[in-house]
Scaffold this motif. Structure first.
Motif, PDB file in Angstrom:
ATOM      1  N   TRP A  73      21.628  -6.941 -43.219  1.00  0.00           N
ATOM      2  CA  TRP A  73      23.038  -6.807 -42.852  1.00  0.00           C
ATOM      3  C   TRP A  73      23.256  -6.580 -41.363  1.00  0.00           C
ATOM      4  O   TRP A  73      24.331  -6.875 -40.839  1.00  0.00           O
ATOM      5  CB  TRP A  73      23.690  -5.686 -43.658  1.00  0.00           C
ATOM      6  N   ARG A  74      22.266  -6.056 -40.666  1.00  0.00           N
ATOM      7  CA  ARG A  74      22.437  -5.794 -39.224  1.00  0.00           C
ATOM      8  C   ARG A  74      22.087  -7.004 -38.367  1.00  0.00           C
ATOM      9  O   ARG A  74      22.747  -7.291 -37.369  1.00  0.00           O
ATOM     10  CB  ARG A  74      21.566  -4.610 -38.800  1.00  0.00           C
ATOM     11  N   THR A  75      20.997  -7.703 -38.721  1.00  0.00           N
ATOM     12  CA  THR A  75      20.528  -8.799 -37.862  1.00  0.00           C
ATOM     13  C   THR A  75      20.285 -10.094 -38.617  1.00  0.00           C
ATOM     14  O   THR A  75      20.148 -11.146 -38.002  1.00  0.00           O
ATOM     15  CB  THR A  75      19.221  -8.412 -37.136  1.00  0.00           C
ATOM     16  N   GLY A  76      20.197 -10.029 -39.945  1.00  0.00           N
ATOM     17  CA  GLY A  76      19.913 -11.227 -40.742  1.00  0.00           C
ATOM     18  C   GLY A  76      21.170 -11.993 -41.101  1.00  0.00           C
ATOM     19  O   GLY A  76      22.222 -11.866 -40.461  1.00  0.00           O
ATOM     20  N   GLN A  77      21.068 -12.791 -42.161  1.00  0.00           N
ATOM     21  CA  GLN A  77      22.184 -13.615 -42.614  1.00  0.00           C
ATOM     22  C   GLN A  77      23.425 -12.786 -42.934  1.00  0.00           C
ATOM     23  O   GLN A  77      24.540 -13.215 -42.719  1.00  0.00           O
ATOM     24  CB  GLN A  77      21.768 -14.420 -43.849  1.00  0.00           C
ATOM     25  N   GLY A  78      23.206 -11.581 -43.439  1.00  0.00           N
ATOM     26  CA  GLY A  78      24.333 -10.731 -43.807  1.00  0.00           C
ATOM     27  C   GLY A  78      25.215 -10.356 -42.626  1.00  0.00           C
ATOM     28  O   GLY A  78      26.416 -10.159 -42.774  1.00  0.00           O
ATOM     29  N   SER A  79      24.629 -10.264 -41.433  1.00  0.00           N
ATOM     30  CA  SER A  79      25.410  -9.886 -40.246  1.00  0.00           C
ATOM     31  C   SER A  79      26.452 -10.951 -39.905  1.00  0.00           C
ATOM     32  O   SER A  79      27.513 -10.633 -39.374  1.00  0.00           O
ATOM     33  CB  SER A  79      24.495  -9.630 -39.045  1.00  0.00           C
ATOM     34  N   LYS A  80      26.140 -12.207 -40.206  1.00  0.00           N
ATOM     35  CA  LYS A  80      27.099 -13.292 -39.967  1.00  0.00           C
ATOM     36  C   LYS A  80      28.101 -13.395 -41.121  1.00  0.00           C
ATOM     37  O   LYS A  80      29.265 -13.698 -40.925  1.00  0.00           O
ATOM     38  CB  LYS A  80      26.360 -14.612 -39.800  1.00  0.00           C
ATOM     39  N   PHE A  81      27.612 -13.137 -42.322  1.00  0.00           N
ATOM     40  CA  PHE A  81      28.439 -13.268 -43.518  1.00  0.00           C
ATOM     41  C   PHE A  81      29.523 -12.181 -43.584  1.00  0.00           C
ATOM     42  O   PHE A  81      30.652 -12.456 -43.966  1.00  0.00           O
ATOM     43  CB  PHE A  81      27.537 -13.188 -44.759  1.00  0.00           C
ATOM     44  N   ASN A  82      29.169 -10.944 -43.200  1.00  0.00           N
ATOM     45  CA  ASN A  82      30.117  -9.835 -43.333  1.00  0.00           C
ATOM     46  C   ASN A  82      29.969  -8.875 -42.148  1.00  0.00           C
ATOM     47  O   ASN A  82      29.276  -7.863 -42.242  1.00  0.00           O
ATOM     48  CB  ASN A  82      29.890  -9.098 -44.661  1.00  0.00           C
TER      49      ASN A  82
END
Length: 195
Positions: A73-82
């Motif tokens: 969530w901080r640097t991976g795909q999640g950071s762009k998604f949400n």
């Protein structure tokens, strides 16, 4: 804004304790970390101005699970998604013990406040209004601990500066079986809410 017009924000850190806690048989155990607790408590912590949210567990595998979630969530795909989730997770940290978490936060002379229905184990009992006064008027930093399982052990609670009054249910039932996520949100609103 002039210094006298600035709003004072109390220093507060919270810890979600997975060890030492009790099971239903009152034995000391370590509980598993859940994905929901990482996200939902972080969001509540962000809303109420918490400086750090520590997830406390002695097992490296459990802490590695938290780090993988945080990385996503901080640097991976999640950071762009949400991006809002990324913001909420900025203050989340892991620690192998309560003592390590308190040392990492580095707030000298902070009050360590346990949340528990077992107030008989406390050195001192704090009503919500009393703790709020300590934080907002006396300007004391507070490290607030929340237990998982069936609550923190007697030894851990007894080592804290005090215990916060328990959350009571509406009469006549006074039902008291909240998820830790709900309890955290209620406690944070009562001590940090702008009312």
């Amino acid at each position: 804004m002039s210094e006298e017009n600035q709003i004072y924000v109390p220093r507060l850190a919270i810890g979600l304790v997975h060890y030492p806690v009790r099971d239903r048989m009152q034995k000391t155990v370590a509980t598993n970390i859940t994905n929901f607790d990482i996200h939902d408590i972080a969001r509540a912590a962000q809303v109420y101005g918490v400086e750090k949210y520590y997830i406390i567990h002695p097992m490296e595998e459990q802490l590695m699970f938290v780090e993988r979630v945080l990385d996503h969530w901080r640097t991976g795909q999640g950071s762009k998604f949400n991006p809002m989730r990324k913001t909420a997770l900025t203050m989340v940290k892991t620690a192998s013990s309560v003592e390590a978490a308190i040392a990492d936060w580095n707030a000298p002379d902070c009050l360590t406040i346990a949340t528990s229905a077992r107030v008989e184990w406390a050195k001192r009992k704090y009503a919500f209004a009393e703790l709020r006064n300590e934080m907002h008027v006396e300007k004391k930093p507070v490290f607030m601990l929340f237990g998982t399982g069936n609550g923190m052990t007697e030894q851990l609670i007894g080592s804290c500066s005090g215990v916060l009054e328990s959350i009571r249910g509406a009469p006549p039932k006074d039902y008291r079986h909240l998820s830790v996520r709900s309890a955290v949100s209620i406690c944070l609103d009562r001590v940090m809410g702008p009312w």
